[in-house]
Write a protein that holds these residues in place. Structure first.
Motif, mmCIF file in Angstrom:
data_model
loop_
_atom_site.group_PDB
_atom_site.id
_atom_site.type_symbol
_atom_site.label_atom_id
_atom_site.label_comp_id
_atom_site.label_asym_id
_atom_site.label_seq_id
_atom_site.Cartn_x
_atom_site.Cartn_y
_atom_site.Cartn_z
ATOM 1 N N LYS A 1 2.154 1.823 -3.620
ATOM 2 C CA LYS A 1 1.668 2.183 -4.647
ATOM 3 C C LYS A 1 0.855 3.936 -4.749
ATOM 4 O O LYS A 1 1.206 4.706 -5.254
ATOM 5 N N THR A 2 0.929 4.405 -3.391
ATOM 6 C CA THR A 2 0.474 5.777 -2.694
ATOM 7 C C THR A 2 2.515 6.527 -2.622
ATOM 8 O O THR A 2 1.571 7.697 -3.147
ATOM 9 N N THR B 1 -3.566 -0.756 -8.813
ATOM 10 C CA THR B 1 -3.327 -2.582 -8.927
ATOM 11 C C THR B 1 -3.902 -2.629 -7.501
ATOM 12 O O THR B 1 -3.953 -2.753 -6.148
ATOM 13 N N ASP C 1 7.869 1.746 -7.509
ATOM 14 C CA ASP C 1 7.215 0.312 -7.601
ATOM 15 C C ASP C 1 9.036 -0.166 -7.971
ATOM 16 O O ASP C 1 10.254 -0.199 -9.015
ATOM 17 N N ASP D 1 0.993 -1.461 0.482
ATOM 18 C CA ASP D 1 0.149 -0.162 0.020
ATOM 19 C C ASP D 1 0.871 1.446 0.045
ATOM 20 O O ASP D 1 0.434 2.451 -0.982
ATOM 21 N N PHE E 1 -0.554 1.585 -11.729
ATOM 22 C CA PHE E 1 0.666 1.075 -10.802
ATOM 23 C C PHE E 1 -0.711 1.389 -8.954
ATOM 24 O O PHE E 1 -0.739 0.898 -8.173
ATOM 25 N N ALA E 2 -1.425 2.806 -9.062
ATOM 26 C CA ALA E 2 -1.688 3.111 -7.861
ATOM 27 C C ALA E 2 -3.608 2.810 -7.621
ATOM 28 O O ALA E 2 -3.818 1.924 -6.240
#
Length: 389
Positions: free
Chosen positions: A328-329, A364, A333, A325, A361-362
């Protein structure tokens, strides 16, 4: 003498004529006394300037405190030279201009980035390092809390130089070994960011004697070459489970209110992409081997084994979901999920996902499963403090 005889004699004479030319010596030789060997260096940012600092050993001050070592008691066996300039090369050149010896970087063991420059961006410094042939790509790299120059001059114990202590620390299980080559590679891979060991300088005092401690406290994670966050504690341990190069770690938990510690010594992590329309999902399977190091209880450890496994598996899953998390935030990556998509779905990656990977990506989703096998619970088969043992 006919021509054939003349050629025959010349064939024997010719090698002797060449020998003096070949054995005339090295035209560009450099005596060891004319070289300043750099053991570690740091790069900090001061406003718009780069501050470069280098640690150079002083052989004349390396003797013992007494006896025939040739050293001087109370004098540091190294010097730190530092300069600030508009470019890295200009700063190094300013240092060189006042030194009687030629700076030699090929023996450098550690390169430190201050947190200011890590947040500002490491692309330019890494490009400089890659362009200079004397820079070894096997040099260990770390980001420091505060100014990196402060760690070069740390008064550490156990080792003569802070550079040696940091080199040993950065290749131990206290962190994940990361070299210049690793960072340059990860910064240039498609769908991949770099993570870098994070060091801090602490002050210590024992029996009135003050010293410095350099400790590894986590990892700096990046996005497009810039530090966006620092992972510590459980987040840093979870990142080890996802990293290509696993490094053993220990953790302490509670079981029914009683403490125990365990060590994860081997991990197999499999990451599989699952695409449902425009939704990207990843299934992450972690299988770990662990040892129980300590159990502060009088209970039978064999009877508690199923509980140990469930608690460790639950903690692993919780930590993994939490660190995913964060990644993502922050748009970092460092695991290389984009790279995995590029391998499995190259056309969709280049067309739909790569141009806006941070946004994709955020959104996913991740499904995490963990399995722990406990192999070692100690040398004793029973609890020695229980009556009857």
């Amino acid at each position: 003498m006919n021509n054939s005889s003349l050629l025959k004699h010349l064939r024997w004479i010719f090698p002797f004529v060449l020998c003096p030319l070949v054995l005339s010596g090295c035209w560009d030789r450099r005596e060891i006394n004319d070289v300043a060997f750099v053991l570690a260096s740091s790069i900090d940012k001061e406003n718009d300037l780069y501050r470069i600092s280098i640690l150079i050993p002083l052989p004349g001050n390396m003797g013992g405190a007494s006896g025939g070592g040739g050293g001087t008691g109370g004098v540091e066996p190294y010097t730190i030279e530092t300069e600030a300039a508009n470019t890295i090369w200009e700063a190094v050149d300013k240092i060189q201009s006042r030194l009687p010896r030629k700076i030699f970087f090929a023996h450098r063991r550690v390169l430190l980035f201050g947190e200011d420059i890590a947040k500002d961006g490491m692309t330019i410094p890494m490009n400089y390092l890659a362009d200079r042939p004397e820079n070894r790509l096997s040099t260990f790299v770390a980001v420091t809390k505060g100014k990196a120059m402060d760690l070069l001059g740390a008064k550490v114990k156990l080792e003569r130089f802070s550079a040696e202590l940091m080199r040993e620390l950065l290749q131990s299980d206290a962190t994940i070994k990361t070299s210049e080559k690793d960072i340059i590679t990860n910064m240039n891979l498609i769908g991949k960011d770099a993570f870098i060991p994070y060091l801090e300088l602490n002050k210590a005092e024992t029996n009135g004697n003050k010293s410095d401690e350099i400790v590894s406290t986590g990892f700096a994670i990046t996005n497009n070459g810039k530090e966006v966050a620092v992972l510590k504690n459980n987040d840093a341990l979870a990142l080890r489970l996802l990293a290509p190069k696993f490094s053993m770690y220990s953790q302490r938990l509670k079981i029914d209110g009683e403490r125990f510690s365990y060590q994860v010594r081997n991990v197999k992590t499999v990451i599989k992409p699952i695409i449902n329309g425009n939704q990207i999902n990843f299934e992450i399977s972690v299988v770990a081997m662990a040892d129980i190091n300590e159990f502060l209880s009088t209970k039978d450890i064999f009877e508690e084994m199923p509980k140990f496994q469930k608690i460790i598996e639950s903690q692993m899953k919780k930590d993994l979901l939490q660190v995913l998390d964060i990644l993502k935030t922050k748009g970092s990556d460092v695991v290389g999920f984009g790279q995995i998509l590029n391998r499995h779905y190259p056309e969709r990656w280049s067309k739909d996902w790569e141009p806006q990977w941070n946004t994709v990506f955020a959104k996913t989703n991740f499904k995490v499963t963990t399995k722990v096998h406990i192999y070692d619970i100690g040398a004793l088969s029973g609890n020695m403090v229980k009556k009857g043992n």
